[in-house]
Design a protein around this motif. Sequence first.
Motif: not given
Length: 252
Positions: A90-94
């Motif tokens: 999730v943090a990588a693609v927001r």
Amino acid sequence: MTVLSVNINKIAVLRNSRGGDMPSVVDAARCAIDAGCGGITVHPRPDLRHIRPDDVLALAEVVRGRVEYNLEGNPFAPPRDGYPGFLELVAAVRPQQATLVPDSDGQITSDHGFDPARDADALAPLVAKLKAMGVRVSLFVDAGTVDLSPAARIGADRVEIYTGPFADAYAHGDAAAALSACVATARAAHAVGLGVNAGHDLNQANLTAFLRAVPGVSEVSIGHALIGEALYAGLGPTVRAYLRAIAAAGAG
Ligand SMILES: CC(=O)[C@@H](O)[C@H](O)COP(=O)(O)O
Ligand SMILES: NCC(=O)COP(=O)(O)O
């Protein structure tokens, strides 16, 4: 208005069966978006049975700025070879939305939701991290769950009603009780300020009846049946057929 979010897990199942990049999850997402869907959903599982982390990254570029991106996963699943962890993805693609699902590798598919009364305290710090990333949080819950205040208390934005039992009952011509359970959960969600999503085993046959009965559904995420039907009718026409089914319920 109910958004159709097309789950493309099963494109990756077919691709992985031979290796390579045919069929392409990116091309499938583009096709579904061009046909008018409002979102793309993927469920990257730790066992990498279908959608993989590199798919998640590649799809983010296709989806961004066009439709909503919904990432599903178990936030408690530990990282392992090839799988960095759900919050890391999730943090990588927001994505616009993260849908938290309590699945384990031993399940052939998602078959239950979280119990907000039991699970809220454990989920709270993870929900806080997701919210801090600016991501909408949806909790996958069983139909019939009527105390959703714990979910609201920990900052969830929506619940996703697990519609598998409804779909099974509908197929057997006896959907009244299962549908009532979905209605009760939707009403309970709205009562505490939560939005309502729905998904699992929804299809062209049961979708309109579901949306006519269940109030205020913001999003349906549909994959298995839709992709299966698309094998015969084509992905674009099938997406448009689902949009018509949503419109027929007055939810378009
Ligand atoms: C949470 C849910 O019901 C589905 O979104 C799930 O993604 C299905 O997973 P499979 O496509 O692996 O069956
Ligand atoms: N959250 C449900 C979803 O994304 C797709 O479920 P299914 O249509 O593959 O059963």
